[in-house]
Scaffold this motif. Structure first.
Motif, mmCIF file in Angstrom:
data_model
loop_
_atom_site.group_PDB
_atom_site.id
_atom_site.type_symbol
_atom_site.label_atom_id
_atom_site.label_comp_id
_atom_site.label_asym_id
_atom_site.label_seq_id
_atom_site.Cartn_x
_atom_site.Cartn_y
_atom_site.Cartn_z
ATOM 1 N N ARG A 90 0.835 -1.208 0.000
ATOM 2 C CA ARG A 90 0.000 0.000 0.000
ATOM 3 C C ARG A 90 0.870 1.258 0.000
ATOM 4 N NH1 ARG A 90 -5.147 1.979 1.524
ATOM 5 N NH2 ARG A 90 -5.005 4.078 2.407
ATOM 6 N N SER A 91 1.905 1.263 0.830
ATOM 7 C CA SER A 91 2.781 2.426 0.901
ATOM 8 C C SER A 91 3.450 2.699 -0.446
ATOM 9 C CB SER A 91 3.852 2.214 1.980
ATOM 10 O OG SER A 91 3.268 2.089 3.258
ATOM 11 N N THR A 92 3.892 1.633 -1.106
ATOM 12 C CA THR A 92 4.548 1.785 -2.409
ATOM 13 C C THR A 92 3.577 2.318 -3.449
ATOM 14 O OG1 THR A 92 6.062 -0.042 -1.918
ATOM 15 C CG2 THR A 92 5.809 0.586 -4.228
ATOM 16 N N LEU A 93 2.361 1.790 -3.469
ATOM 17 C CA LEU A 93 1.366 2.246 -4.437
ATOM 18 C C LEU A 93 1.019 3.717 -4.227
ATOM 19 C CD1 LEU A 93 -1.068 -0.828 -4.569
ATOM 20 C CD2 LEU A 93 0.587 -0.099 -6.299
ATOM 21 N N VAL A 94 0.905 4.121 -2.957
ATOM 22 C CA VAL A 94 0.632 5.535 -2.674
ATOM 23 C C VAL A 94 1.783 6.396 -3.158
ATOM 24 C CG1 VAL A 94 0.327 7.247 -0.853
ATOM 25 C CG2 VAL A 94 -0.896 5.074 -0.722
ATOM 26 N N GLY A 95 3.011 5.978 -2.879
ATOM 27 C CA GLY A 95 4.173 6.739 -3.305
ATOM 28 C C GLY A 95 4.275 6.841 -4.821
ATOM 29 N N PHE A 96 4.050 5.719 -5.495
ATOM 30 C CA PHE A 96 4.128 5.713 -6.955
ATOM 31 C C PHE A 96 3.026 6.589 -7.552
ATOM 32 C CE2 PHE A 96 3.571 3.746 -11.200
ATOM 33 C CZ PHE A 96 4.877 3.875 -11.652
ATOM 34 N N GLY A 97 1.830 6.505 -6.959
ATOM 35 C CA GLY A 97 0.727 7.331 -7.446
ATOM 36 C C GLY A 97 1.010 8.817 -7.293
ATOM 37 N N LEU A 98 1.595 9.211 -6.170
ATOM 38 C CA LEU A 98 1.942 10.617 -5.962
ATOM 39 C C LEU A 98 2.986 11.084 -6.974
ATOM 40 C CD1 LEU A 98 2.101 10.734 -2.053
ATOM 41 C CD2 LEU A 98 0.478 11.977 -3.506
ATOM 42 N N LEU B 242 3.481 9.886 -10.033
ATOM 43 C CA LEU B 242 2.823 10.023 -11.329
ATOM 44 C C LEU B 242 1.967 11.283 -11.386
ATOM 45 C CD1 LEU B 242 1.693 6.373 -12.185
ATOM 46 C CD2 LEU B 242 3.565 7.689 -13.203
ATOM 47 N N LEU B 243 1.229 11.545 -10.303
ATOM 48 C CA LEU B 243 0.407 12.756 -10.267
ATOM 49 C C LEU B 243 1.269 14.005 -10.366
ATOM 50 C CD1 LEU B 243 -2.245 11.881 -7.514
ATOM 51 C CD2 LEU B 243 -2.652 12.213 -9.973
ATOM 52 N N PHE C 153 4.990 20.870 -6.242
ATOM 53 C CA PHE C 153 4.519 21.558 -5.036
ATOM 54 C C PHE C 153 3.011 21.379 -4.871
ATOM 55 C CE2 PHE C 153 8.351 24.384 -5.653
ATOM 56 C CZ PHE C 153 8.971 24.039 -4.462
ATOM 57 N N LEU C 154 2.295 21.486 -5.988
ATOM 58 C CA LEU C 154 0.841 21.406 -5.958
ATOM 59 C C LEU C 154 0.367 20.044 -5.461
ATOM 60 C CD1 LEU C 154 -1.843 22.815 -6.670
ATOM 61 C CD2 LEU C 154 -1.619 21.868 -8.970
ATOM 62 N N VAL C 155 0.911 18.983 -6.044
ATOM 63 C CA VAL C 155 0.483 17.634 -5.660
ATOM 64 C C VAL C 155 0.864 17.334 -4.211
ATOM 65 C CG1 VAL C 155 0.911 15.173 -6.060
ATOM 66 C CG2 VAL C 155 0.483 16.702 -7.991
ATOM 67 N N GLY C 156 2.088 17.670 -3.824
ATOM 68 C CA GLY C 156 2.507 17.424 -2.452
ATOM 69 C C GLY C 156 1.671 18.194 -1.448
ATOM 70 N N LEU D 164 8.473 16.813 -2.703
ATOM 71 C CA LEU D 164 7.566 15.731 -3.068
ATOM 72 C C LEU D 164 8.169 14.353 -2.801
ATOM 73 C CD1 LEU D 164 4.888 14.806 -4.254
ATOM 74 C CD2 LEU D 164 5.933 14.910 -6.526
ATOM 75 N N PHE D 165 9.394 14.139 -3.245
ATOM 76 C CA PHE D 165 9.956 12.794 -3.157
ATOM 77 C C PHE D 165 10.581 12.475 -1.799
ATOM 78 C CE2 PHE D 165 9.479 13.218 -7.690
ATOM 79 C CZ PHE D 165 9.095 11.942 -8.069
ATOM 80 N N ARG D 166 10.950 13.470 -1.051
ATOM 81 C CA ARG D 166 11.551 13.207 0.246
ATOM 82 C C ARG D 166 10.543 13.419 1.376
ATOM 83 N NH1 ARG D 166 14.797 11.063 -2.734
ATOM 84 N NH2 ARG D 166 15.270 12.991 -3.796
ATOM 85 N N ASN D 167 10.066 14.660 1.523
ATOM 86 C CA ASN D 167 9.249 14.988 2.686
ATOM 87 C C ASN D 167 7.810 14.496 2.569
ATOM 88 O OD1 ASN D 167 9.411 17.961 4.808
ATOM 89 N ND2 ASN D 167 8.427 16.007 5.178
ATOM 90 N N VAL D 168 7.398 14.111 1.356
ATOM 91 C CA VAL D 168 6.055 13.547 1.194
ATOM 92 C C VAL D 168 6.142 12.045 0.922
ATOM 93 C CG1 VAL D 168 3.916 13.593 -0.146
ATOM 94 C CG2 VAL D 168 5.084 15.734 0.409
ATOM 95 N N ILE D 169 6.738 11.647 -0.198
ATOM 96 C CA ILE D 169 6.734 10.230 -0.573
ATOM 97 C C ILE D 169 7.616 9.390 0.356
ATOM 98 C CG2 ILE D 169 7.360 8.580 -2.375
ATOM 99 C CD1 ILE D 169 6.505 10.649 -4.443
#
Length: 274
Positions: free
Chosen positions: A14-22, A24-25, A68-71, A157-162
């Protein structure tokens, strides 16, 4: 700064799918928010290298606004809010990590290029270099973009969010590795297609993805060790800025050496997602 605890404990899938989805978004959002640049100068659609410097600057700047927007929207709608951000002025030890990150990134790119040269692997085309062309002024603008938009947006996005979200399903080192894999995977389309629409050689794609993956590992490790977003952001920005500064000097004072300089530092702007 101590990292906030995740709001839930998820499994790795689940964590990986959420990260990958973010991720892509973030890339999809980047495509949409750059539309004003094409309205400003339609030349960007047919011949990007011939577009005005102003239009190219707007394009490259807006390209990172989507991150920035997606995060930001993710933090808002999951109830994490801006308290989720790990932001503080780095300590003395934090700045040491910044220096380690810069040196490590440069060393890694040099090793990848040496291996690629030894194996006679082809180099991939870079869309950023197509936009910059041989204009030193655009290189200076790229340094501004790196510090104000590129590094802050990607690290946010990739560090502090994903990556931080992946702490719910992985160990810290595991989250660094998975985040880096996601970062590399979402860049495959950008490197698989050449400027003329043909498929790039597999060797060239592999070299580019190795640079992207390795750089993400380094910056992700800095964040995991310090829990401070400014540490990987500073290292990331300084690393790219140093490379662009070298490119500027080559273009300004030794343009005949451009091809050799790019061969030696082919990965310097590989991580810019366009």
């Amino acid at each position: 700064m101590e990292t906030s605890s995740p709001q839930r404990t998820d499994g790795p899938l689940r964590s990986t799918l959420v990260g990958f989805g973010l991720a892509l978004l973030g890339l999809v959002a980047a495509e949409f928010v750059t539309l004003p640049a094409f309205l400003l100068d339609p030349t960007l659609l047919e011949s990007p290298g011939d577009a005005s410097n102003a239009a190219i600057f707007v394009l490259l700047t807006l390209n990172f606004v989507g991150f920035f927007l997606v995060g930001g929207l993710y933090l808002r709608y999951t109830g994490r809010g801006w308290d989720w951000l790990d932001l503080e002025w780095p300590s003395r030890q934090g700045w040491i990590y910044v220096g380690i990150g810069i040196i490590g990134s440069i060393a890694f790119v040099m090793v990848v290029n040496l291996v690629a040269t030894a194996l006679q692997l082809p180099s991939s085309e870079n869309q950023v270099m197509t936009l910059i062309g041989d204009d030193p002024n655009m290189v200076l603008l790229m340094i501004v973009i790196v510090f104000l938009f590129n590094a802050p947006a990607e690290e946010f996005l990739f560090r502090n969010v994903i990556q931080k979200r992946l702490y719910a399903g992985f160990s810290r080192i595991g989250a660094v590795v998975v985040t880096s894999a996601i970062f590399a995977l979402v860049h495959i389309p950008a490197y698989a297609l050449a400027a003329d629409g043909s498929f790039a050689p597999l060797g060239a794609i592999g070299v580019s993805l190795a640079v992207v993956f390795g750089g993400s590992l380094i910056f992700g490790y800095l964040y995991a060790r310090t829990d401070n977003l400014l540490v990987p952001t500073a290292a990331h920005a300084a690393f790219n800025a140093i490379q662009f500064a070298i490119l500027y000097l080559v273009l300004r004072f030794a343009p005949e050496e451009l091809e050799m300089a790019m061969a030696l530092g082919g990965g310097l702007v590989a991580a810019l997602p366009l």
